[in-house]
Design a protein around this motif. Structure first.
Motif, PDB file in Angstrom:
ATOM      1  N   ARG A  47       1.359  -0.506   6.721  1.00  0.00           N
ATOM      2  CA  ARG A  47       0.908  -0.795   5.353  1.00  0.00           C
ATOM      3  C   ARG A  47      -0.452  -1.468   5.383  1.00  0.00           C
ATOM      4  O   ARG A  47      -1.304  -1.210   4.533  1.00  0.00           O
ATOM      5  CB  ARG A  47       1.901  -1.718   4.626  1.00  0.00           C
ATOM      6  N   SER A  81      -0.960   8.775  -0.732  1.00  0.00           N
ATOM      7  CA  SER A  81      -0.449  10.060  -1.235  1.00  0.00           C
ATOM      8  C   SER A  81       0.199  10.862  -0.114  1.00  0.00           C
ATOM      9  O   SER A  81       0.942  11.811  -0.350  1.00  0.00           O
ATOM     10  CB  SER A  81      -1.592  10.870  -1.861  1.00  0.00           C
ATOM     11  N   ARG A 136       0.836  -1.202   0.000  1.00  0.00           N
ATOM     12  CA  ARG A 136       0.000   0.000   0.000  1.00  0.00           C
ATOM     13  C   ARG A 136       0.866   1.245   0.000  1.00  0.00           C
ATOM     14  O   ARG A 136       1.873   1.318   0.700  1.00  0.00           O
ATOM     15  CB  ARG A 136      -0.927   0.038   1.224  1.00  0.00           C
ATOM     16  N   LEU A 137       0.451   2.216  -0.807  1.00  0.00           N
ATOM     17  CA  LEU A 137       1.134   3.508  -0.833  1.00  0.00           C
ATOM     18  C   LEU A 137       0.083   4.601  -0.803  1.00  0.00           C
ATOM     19  O   LEU A 137      -0.808   4.647  -1.637  1.00  0.00           O
ATOM     20  CB  LEU A 137       1.998   3.655  -2.094  1.00  0.00           C
ATOM     21  N   SER A 145       8.056   3.178  -1.233  1.00  0.00           N
ATOM     22  CA  SER A 145       7.426   3.006  -2.542  1.00  0.00           C
ATOM     23  C   SER A 145       6.940   1.574  -2.709  1.00  0.00           C
ATOM     24  O   SER A 145       7.378   0.653  -2.020  1.00  0.00           O
ATOM     25  CB  SER A 145       8.411   3.349  -3.650  1.00  0.00           C
ATOM     26  N   ILE A 146       6.017   1.396  -3.657  1.00  0.00           N
ATOM     27  CA  ILE A 146       5.479   0.060  -3.942  1.00  0.00           C
ATOM     28  C   ILE A 146       6.600  -0.912  -4.308  1.00  0.00           C
ATOM     29  O   ILE A 146       6.667  -2.029  -3.791  1.00  0.00           O
ATOM     30  CB  ILE A 146       4.438   0.128  -5.082  1.00  0.00           C
ATOM     31  N   VAL A 196      -2.329  -4.854  -4.377  1.00  0.00           N
ATOM     32  CA  VAL A 196      -1.726  -3.515  -4.331  1.00  0.00           C
ATOM     33  C   VAL A 196      -2.796  -2.441  -4.263  1.00  0.00           C
ATOM     34  O   VAL A 196      -3.700  -2.378  -5.100  1.00  0.00           O
ATOM     35  CB  VAL A 196      -0.829  -3.255  -5.569  1.00  0.00           C
ATOM     36  N   ASP A 197      -2.697  -1.553  -3.264  1.00  0.00           N
ATOM     37  CA  ASP A 197      -3.518  -0.345  -3.161  1.00  0.00           C
ATOM     38  C   ASP A 197      -2.586   0.847  -3.303  1.00  0.00           C
ATOM     39  O   ASP A 197      -1.857   1.199  -2.371  1.00  0.00           O
ATOM     40  CB  ASP A 197      -4.249  -0.282  -1.809  1.00  0.00           C
ATOM     41  N   ASP A 198      -2.593   1.475  -4.463  1.00  0.00           N
ATOM     42  CA  ASP A 198      -1.707   2.611  -4.719  1.00  0.00           C
ATOM     43  C   ASP A 198      -2.502   3.907  -4.642  1.00  0.00           C
ATOM     44  O   ASP A 198      -3.410   4.146  -5.434  1.00  0.00           O
ATOM     45  CB  ASP A 198      -1.071   2.475  -6.111  1.00  0.00           C
TER      46      ASP A 198
END
Length: 503
Positions: free
Chosen positions: A89, A12, A9-10, A26-27, A53-55
């Motif tokens: 995360r 903003s 997870r990333l 970072s991812i 992945v949750d970006d």
């Protein structure tokens, strides 16, 4: 066999230095850390790996697409282990994260690993007290970061700093606008055209004709490189060109969702940067808009024609312009104009929408009359031919007899009764006869079969004749488009059965 889930997870808000995300945050950084851990653990390296992945999603809520998918797979019983870089995360919400770690995962016999926190639920490598404490710290951190980001944005707004892409005529440096003289000349030119009495439509056409670069073309955004009416109008109404920056027009109530603020809440900063246009020129141009009562451009009138009236040259849908009575402000008439003026032959007349509809109604009336006559002729011919079944049977019998004669002819040739020359001559005569009879039979058979859409056509004609369906409903359903080339030249296209089309 159950697989191992990797969750990345990333947010903003995950910034470390000057807004730059560190490699470990970072991812790709998280992925490398986890895969290195798996490689060093034989029991994990033998299992199948699935990545979630949750970006760009905050850890404060579990309403995230990838985590939702992971938890759904968890309920299906296909996950044996979940690995994250660290507890933050997985989630920054103290209560929810703790519930998964202390109740749900143990109940489902799912192993949970947070690599950099040295936490493995199978080994209990950190104390029970430290996990809740870590979660609480993560939640406090997330709330603190959110406040800092909002505070920074608020300060930027209050200082009149400019954010986003610069408007045509300016460059952006350190959140401040500076005049780009080359592009500024285009802006001055646009305002001068308006100041001299040209309409927005006329200006749009002139800019395209003279190949003046649009904002997208000038900044090389790779988008549409043609001027359109709305873009010209936005430029002429933008206060940025008199040195004024307006902020706080909208408020984010949730991610990607904004609501408009009341005008009293706007933050207006005059003399924020050097103007391209004088206030006198700007105010003079604004009168061009305030003196025109465009209303909603007739959008609530003639809905059956909405989106169907187009310019015959450029193919774009026309715009509607309302003309109001000076005496009582009532709507007098609606005009249709080509709002883009992309090409030289785009029509420049203001065409009254009533005239357009009258032409459509008259054309529909003509088509209905033609189709009614055509339908009666087809049905009459069908009835006549269907009743003469004797003719069809006679033709079929003649064709059968001719084919038998052709076979007997060959037998006579083989028996020596006919010479080769006589055989070929007779054979050619019989083939011509068969072809002629078959053509007559095919013609009669096709006439017997009614066109496949004859029933639909008959229903349309009857509903038009007995007025059981409003003519506006027929137009809305079957009119495809009306192309306007000039005030007296139209091209009307319908989606009607073939029987309506004159041939």
């Amino acid at each position: 066999m159950k697989y191992t889930a990797i969750y990345l997870r990333l947010s903003s808000d995950d910034n470390d230095i000057d807004g730059i995300k560190t490699e470990s945050t970072s991812i790709e950084g998280q992925r490398n850390i986890i895969h290195s851990f798996i490689k060093d653990n034989a029991d994990l390296s033998r299992t199948e790996i699935k990545e979630y992945v949750d970006d760009g999603y905050s850890g404060c809520s579990f309403n995230r697409p990838a985590i939702t998918e992971l938890l759904e797979d968890l309920r299906k019983g296909v996950i044996g282990c979940i690995i994250v870089k660290d507890l933050s995360r997985f989630g920054r919400n103290f209560v929810e994260t703790g519930e998964y770690l202390e109740q749900i995962f143990p109940l489902l016999n799912v192993r949970f690993i947070a690599v950099t926190d040295n936490y493995d639920s199978y080994n209990n490598q950190i104390t029970e007290m430290s996990v809740p404490l870590k979660n609480l710290i993560n939640e406090m951190y997330s709330a603190d970061i959110s406040k800092k980001v909002k505070s920074t944005l608020k300060i930027y707004k209050e200082k009149g700093y400019f954010s986003g892409k610069p408007p045509l005529g300016y460059t952006l440096k350190n959140h401040k606008l500076y005049i780009d003289e080359k592009a500024a000349e285009y802006i001055r030119y646009i305002f001068s055209l308006a100041e001299n009495g040209m309409t927005v439509t006329e200006i749009t056409k002139k800019l395209n004709k003279e190949k003046i670069p649009t904002t997208s073309e000038y900044f090389d955004y790779g988008k549409n490189t043609l001027w359109v009416r709305d873009t010209v109008k936005r430029i002429l109404q933008n206060t940025v060109y008199i040195g004024t920056v307006t902020r706080n027009k909208n408020t984010n109530i949730r991610p990607r969702t904004e609501v408009s603020n009341d005008k009293s809440e706007w933050l207006v900063f005059e003399n924020s940067h050097q103007p391209i246009i004088s206030k006198e020129t700007f105010e003079k141009v604004q009168k061009m808009f305030t003196n025109k009562k465009n209303g909603n451009r007739g959008g609530n009138y003639y809905p059956e024609l909405k989106g169907k009236i187009k310019c015959g040259a450029c193919g774009r849908t026309v715009i509607r312009m309302n003309k109001y009575s000076i005496k009582d402000s009532s709507l007098k008439r609606i005009y249709c104009v080509c709002g883009t003026q992309l090409f030289e032959n785009c029509f420049t007349d203001k065409v009254n929408i009533i005239d357009i509809k009258n032409v459509i109604v008259k054309h529909l009336e003509t088509l209905m009359q033609f189709a009614d006559i055509n339908l009666n002729a087809v049905k009459s011919a069908h009835k006549e031919i269907s009743s003469d079944k004797k003719t069809l049977k006679e033709l079929e019998k003649q064709i059968e007899t001719a084919n038998n004669c052709k076979l007997l002819l060959y037998t006579d040739y083989k028996s020596g009764i006919l010479s080769i020359e006589r055989y070929l001559q007779k054979r050619e005569e019989i083939i011509k006869l068969i072809n002629s009879l078959q053509a007559k039979l095919d013609s009669l058979m096709s006439a017997v079969q009614l066109p496949p859409d004859i029933e639909t056509a008959e229903n349309i004609i009857n509903s038009y004749k007995d007025k059981s369906v409003a003519i506006e409903d027929i137009i809305q359903k079957y009119l495809k488009e009306v192309k306007i080339f000039s005030n007296d030249r139209f091209e009307i296209v319908w989606n009607l059965p073939d029987i309506f089309n004159p041939k």
